[in-house]
Design a protein around this motif. Sequence first.
Motif, short mmCIF file in Angstrom:
data_model
loop_
_atom_site.label_atom_id
_atom_site.label_comp_id
_atom_site.label_asym_id
_atom_site.label_seq_id
_atom_site.Cartn_x
_atom_site.Cartn_y
_atom_site.Cartn_z
N ASP A 30 0.84 -1.20 0.00
CA ASP A 30 0.00 0.00 0.00
C ASP A 30 0.87 1.25 0.00
OD1 ASP A 30 -2.38 -1.55 0.20
OD2 ASP A 30 -2.08 -1.70 2.38
N ALA A 31 1.95 1.21 0.78
CA ALA A 31 2.85 2.37 0.85
C ALA A 31 3.50 2.65 -0.51
CB ALA A 31 3.92 2.13 1.91
N TYR A 32 3.92 1.59 -1.21
CA TYR A 32 4.49 1.78 -2.55
C TYR A 32 3.45 2.33 -3.51
CZ TYR A 32 8.98 -0.46 -1.55
OH TYR A 32 10.23 -0.77 -1.06
N LYS A 33 2.21 1.88 -3.40
CA LYS A 33 1.15 2.39 -4.27
C LYS A 33 0.90 3.88 -4.00
CE LYS A 33 -1.00 -2.09 -4.94
NZ LYS A 33 -2.06 -3.00 -4.56
N ILE A 34 0.95 4.27 -2.73
CA ILE A 34 0.81 5.69 -2.38
C ILE A 34 1.96 6.48 -3.00
CG2 ILE A 34 0.90 7.34 -0.47
CD1 ILE A 34 -0.51 5.09 1.22
N GLN A 35 3.17 5.95 -2.88
CA GLN A 35 4.33 6.62 -3.46
C GLN A 35 4.17 6.76 -4.97
OE1 GLN A 35 8.82 5.60 -4.72
NE2 GLN A 35 8.21 4.71 -2.79
N LEU A 36 3.77 5.69 -5.65
CA LEU A 36 3.61 5.73 -7.11
C LEU A 36 2.55 6.75 -7.53
CD1 LEU A 36 3.95 1.93 -7.89
CD2 LEU A 36 5.62 3.74 -8.38
N TYR A 37 1.47 6.82 -6.76
CA TYR A 37 0.42 7.81 -7.05
C TYR A 37 0.98 9.23 -6.88
CZ TYR A 37 -3.81 10.57 -6.72
OH TYR A 37 -4.77 11.53 -6.91
N THR A 38 1.73 9.44 -5.80
CA THR A 38 2.31 10.76 -5.53
C THR A 38 3.29 11.15 -6.63
OG1 THR A 38 2.06 10.40 -3.15
CG2 THR A 38 3.62 12.09 -3.82
N ILE A 39 4.12 10.21 -7.06
CA ILE A 39 5.07 10.48 -8.14
C ILE A 39 4.32 10.79 -9.44
CG2 ILE A 39 6.83 9.41 -9.63
CD1 ILE A 39 7.89 10.39 -6.92
N GLN A 40 3.26 10.05 -9.70
CA GLN A 40 2.45 10.30 -10.90
C GLN A 40 1.91 11.73 -10.89
OE1 GLN A 40 -1.20 8.06 -11.10
NE2 GLN A 40 -1.36 8.30 -13.32
N GLN A 41 1.47 12.19 -9.72
CA GLN A 41 0.96 13.56 -9.59
C GLN A 41 2.07 14.57 -9.88
OE1 GLN A 41 -2.10 14.19 -9.40
NE2 GLN A 41 -2.86 12.19 -8.86
N GLN A 42 3.27 14.30 -9.38
CA GLN A 42 4.39 15.22 -9.60
C GLN A 42 4.80 15.25 -11.07
OE1 GLN A 42 7.02 13.71 -6.55
NE2 GLN A 42 6.36 15.30 -5.12
N VAL A 43 4.76 14.10 -11.74
CA VAL A 43 5.07 14.05 -13.17
C VAL A 43 4.01 14.83 -13.96
CG1 VAL A 43 5.20 12.50 -15.17
CG2 VAL A 43 6.43 11.93 -13.06
N GLN A 44 2.75 14.67 -13.59
CA GLN A 44 1.69 15.41 -14.27
C GLN A 44 1.82 16.92 -14.07
OE1 GLN A 44 -1.95 13.56 -12.90
NE2 GLN A 44 -1.75 11.85 -14.33
N SER A 45 2.47 17.31 -12.96
CA SER A 45 2.65 18.75 -12.72
C SER A 45 3.93 19.28 -13.38
CB SER A 45 2.66 19.05 -11.22
OG SER A 45 3.86 18.58 -10.63
N GLY A 46 4.63 18.43 -14.15
CA GLY A 46 5.76 18.91 -14.92
C GLY A 46 7.13 18.39 -14.53
N GLN A 47 7.23 17.66 -13.45
CA GLN A 47 8.53 17.11 -13.08
C GLN A 47 8.84 15.87 -13.91
OE1 GLN A 47 10.06 17.20 -9.18
NE2 GLN A 47 8.27 18.24 -8.34
N THR A 48 10.11 15.53 -13.98
CA THR A 48 10.56 14.37 -14.74
C THR A 48 11.27 13.40 -13.82
OG1 THR A 48 10.88 15.76 -16.69
CG2 THR A 48 12.04 13.64 -16.67
N ILE A 49 10.97 12.11 -13.97
CA ILE A 49 11.68 11.09 -13.20
C ILE A 49 13.06 10.94 -13.83
CG2 ILE A 49 11.76 8.64 -12.57
CD1 ILE A 49 8.67 8.67 -12.70
#
Length: 193
Positions: A30-49
């Motif tokens: 669950d914690a990894y899924k929360i992290q992945l969702y949070t990263i997805q939000q940051q990528v959608q806001s313009g950041q790059t992995i």
Amino acid sequence: MFSNHLANAWNIGEGVQPVTALNPDLHVDDAYKIQLYTIQQQVQSGQTITGKKIGLTSKSMQTMLGVGEPDFGHLLDGMELKNGDSLSFKKLLQPKVEAEIAFILTEVDLKQIGMALYHNDVLQNTGVGAAALGNPAKCVAWLANKLADYDVALKAGEVVLSGALSAAIEVKPGDRCRAKFAELGEVAVSFTE
């Protein structure tokens, strides 16, 4: 819900209760899924992995935190500093410095790479590549396998941090830290108000 809780902490620059305090039944998946969702939000806001981060690779850190395997996180372009840069302390929350080997494939025996971590030019910690799961390359293999569990892949050009070779050290405004790696060179960062 958890993602908003963590995003709010980041936005206001203050610590919050861990998500396990909000839901004690939270599982590591669950914690990894929360992290992945949070990263997805940051990528959608313009950041790059730009890479991945492996943590808790030493047995001492795993024992201290009561876990039995490493963990991972993502690196974003907004997190990057150039060697020798200064970082405003106002952007940080409970900052600590760790010295790690970053992988962009080398032909070096990583188990034998020695590391010296300095805080304000005073030697604080030393370590060797073997402190990270016996070999930093094993950390990268662990990460690739773990990411596959979440349908995430390592991509060409990404940086992979393999895990600290010694304990983290606390810092404050005005501090300067540098790490010297045998055969690989030196990196430094300083902290401003």
